[in-house]
Design a protein around this motif. Structure first.
Motif, PDB file in Angstrom:
ATOM      1  N   ALA A 415     -60.526 -10.890  45.832  1.00  0.00           N
ATOM      2  CA  ALA A 415     -60.942 -11.149  47.211  1.00  0.00           C
ATOM      3  C   ALA A 415     -62.184 -10.338  47.555  1.00  0.00           C
ATOM      4  O   ALA A 415     -62.109  -9.289  48.195  1.00  0.00           O
ATOM      5  N   GLU A 420     -63.838 -14.351  48.614  1.00  0.00           N
ATOM      6  CA  GLU A 420     -62.997 -14.145  49.795  1.00  0.00           C
ATOM      7  C   GLU A 420     -63.255 -15.260  50.822  1.00  0.00           C
ATOM      8  O   GLU A 420     -62.323 -15.785  51.427  1.00  0.00           O
ATOM      9  N   ASP A 425     -55.866 -18.142  50.110  1.00  0.00           N
ATOM     10  CA  ASP A 425     -54.748 -17.689  49.287  1.00  0.00           C
ATOM     11  C   ASP A 425     -53.518 -18.562  49.515  1.00  0.00           C
ATOM     12  O   ASP A 425     -53.200 -18.938  50.647  1.00  0.00           O
ATOM     13  N   LYS A 436     -55.492 -15.003  45.361  1.00  0.00           N
ATOM     14  CA  LYS A 436     -56.431 -13.884  45.478  1.00  0.00           C
ATOM     15  C   LYS A 436     -55.712 -12.568  45.226  1.00  0.00           C
ATOM     16  O   LYS A 436     -54.541 -12.421  45.555  1.00  0.00           O
TER      17      LYS A 436
END
Ligand code: ADP
Length: 493
Positions: A415, A420, A425, A436
């Motif tokens: 992440a 990110e 996720d 992640k």
């Protein structure tokens, strides 16, 4: 629509002509997307020897022959060739700045044999940056914006604010500089500064100097009208820590109001599982069963036994410190104790390649490696793998995780930066697009793979994850509009 803008986009890599990484993909797809919004955009890059004159129908622009460029006390002569990127509705013109001494080589930044940076990279890109401006003058084509990318183009804003500051031709030209990776700065000894011809009063801590060196990237940070980078998260990261900002975080933070994070898109024509000639069988979110044939082809290609219920984890990467493959090596034995296969396409540090090669010899039925650059194989890996691994230490944006989502191959990522910002996720109940992990820690990576395996064992849930990724919008249009808005904003200043 308001008046169309004229934009010159400059880069040292542009797909399909020259590529070492994501910069090339962006430098091809973004100008096309901006052109589709109705603006006049042209690209300029160096003409490396390997860019085939015949294949790309390069032609000389006669009136742009013999452009003298001072390099210190010497003069090198450039000339301009032209071609188009033509895999789109509207063609984008590409200018190539040519000089055999500097660009008549087999590599872009380093020789393919020995992998050492060319010793005259300072001169090569001083030559290119000044060449860009001299070419524009001779063309008589006056852009509103010069959009520069990465350190190789970093001197253009500095030239415009010094040598060319009183040149009426450039009076209204504004510059945007996009950071694709803070770690590559183009830092050279002070003697290189003399070769650039920039005025001495530019060589200080608020200008082109950083840590006792002449720094091309910093020159751009200091003198461009606006700065962007390729994800919002990375824009935050590079201002806030030395690790991400590679020593220039303090300086960047001072320019924070001129810095925007604009997420990269992906080229939907080049990366489309429903229209991809490089893969074994095309498919889309409604025909996922066809993806299996790509898995078989991929297993075959790497001489692995095909196993229907064993996921293949794929990775495609430059093998450099940034990409986190030290974490993979740390847990590879444990990873391969799980019911998985692993295929890697990469090129980079010899030591890392050797370690993976040794592991492959140990685990021949579970692991395949190919060292080198192979675009076609990259497409097959995206299509044939079940999961995609990207454990980067830092990642300005990252493209492969978006390609993998588009190909129904959920990514397992750290992440950070664009990873990110682009991967959601998995959170149960069919929600998410990948997996992640937070800390840069091999055990955390292993846990993320184990989490992914659990979901993989629930085929219906896994399919939801695949489809979620495939139907997300990663196209360029949205981001291209943000760039155009930025151009307009700085033209008002
Ligand atoms: P970076 O620009 O840091 O290398 P990105 O994920 O943004 O990382 O972009 C990498 C691009 O380069 C992708 O298009 C990827 O498929 C490609 N690529 C990287 N390594 C290879 C390789 N060995 N062979 C083919 N393509 C590669």
């Amino acid at each position: 629509m308001s008046k169309p803008l004229n934009i010159l986009f400059i880069s040292s890599e542009v797909e399909p002509f020259a590529k070492t990484g994501g910069l090339a993909d962006v430098s091809s797809a973004l100008p096309q997307a901006i052109k589709e919004l109705g603006h006049e955009i042209r690209i300029m890059m160096p003409r490396y020897r390997f860019i085939s004159e015949r294949k790309f129908k390069l032609h000389d622009i006669i009136r742009l022959k013999d452009i003298p460029i001072p390099i210190g006390k010497n003069t090198e002569v450039g000339n301009v060739k032209s071609s188009f990127i033509s895999n789109l509705k509207e063609k984008v013109q590409v200018y190539f700045f040519d000089n055999v001494n500097y660009f008549g080589r087999d590599g872009i930044y380093q020789s393919p044999v020995g992998k050492k940076d060319y010793k005259d990279n300072d001169e090569r890109f001083i030559f290119f940056c000044r060449g860009v401006l001299e070419t524009l003058k001779r063309l008589g084509w006056q852009p509103d914006i010069i959009h520069c990318n990465d350190w190789q183009t970093g001197l253009v804003p500095a030239y415009l604010k010094s040598i060319y500051a009183s040149d009426p031709f450039f009076k209204n030209v504004k510059t945007v500089f996009t950071i694709h990776n803070m770690a590559y700065q183009g830092a050279f000894p002070v003697e290189s500064f003399d070769k650039s011809g920039l005025p001495k009063d530019h060589y200080h801590q608020e200008g082109s100097e950083a840590y006792g060196k002449f720094n091309f990237l910093k020159s751009a940070l200091a003198f461009s009208d606006a700065i962007t980078t390729v994800s919002e998260r990375y824009a935050e990261e590079i201002c806030s820590s030395d690790e991400f900002g590679a020593g220039l975080n303090g300086f960047l933070a001072q320019r924070k109001k001129d810095l925007r994070g604009i997420l990269n898109g992906i080229d939907y024509q080049a990366w489309d599982p429903a229209a991809d000639d490089s893969i074994y069988r095309m498919y889309d979110a409604k025909s996922l069963e066809a993806k299996v044939d790509n898995k078989k082809a991929l297993a075959n290609r790497f001489k692995l036994p095909y196993k229907e219920n064993t996921p293949i984890i794929g990775a495609i990467s430059r093998l450099v410190d940034q990409k986190g493959f030290d974490l993979v090596l740390e847990i590879l034995d444990d990873l391969l104790k799980l019911d998985v296969q692993f295929v890697l396409l990469g090129s980079g540090e010899k030591g890392v390649e050797k370690k993976f090669e040794a592991m492959q010899k140990k685990h021949t039925s579970q692991m395949g490696v190919f060292f080198g650059f192979d675009n076609e194989l990259a497409h097959l890996i995206e299509a044939g793998s079940d999961m995609f691994l990207m454990p980067s230490k830092y990642e300005p944006c990252g493209l492969n995780q978006m390609y993998s989502m588009r190909y129904g191959t959920p990514p397992i990522v750290r992440a950070t930066g664009g990873l990110e910002d682009t991967v959601e996720d998995y959170s149960g109940g069919g929600k998410g697009t990948g997996f992640k992990f937070e800390a840069y820690d091999a055990r955390e990576l292993l846990k993320a793979v184990q989490r992914a395996l659990k979901v993989y064992q629930q085929p219906e849930e896994w399919k939801k994850l695949m489809r979620n990724g495939m139907t997300r919008d990663f196209s360029w249009e949205h981001s291209a509009k943000k760039y155009v808005n930025l151009y307009k904003d700085i033209l008002k200043q």
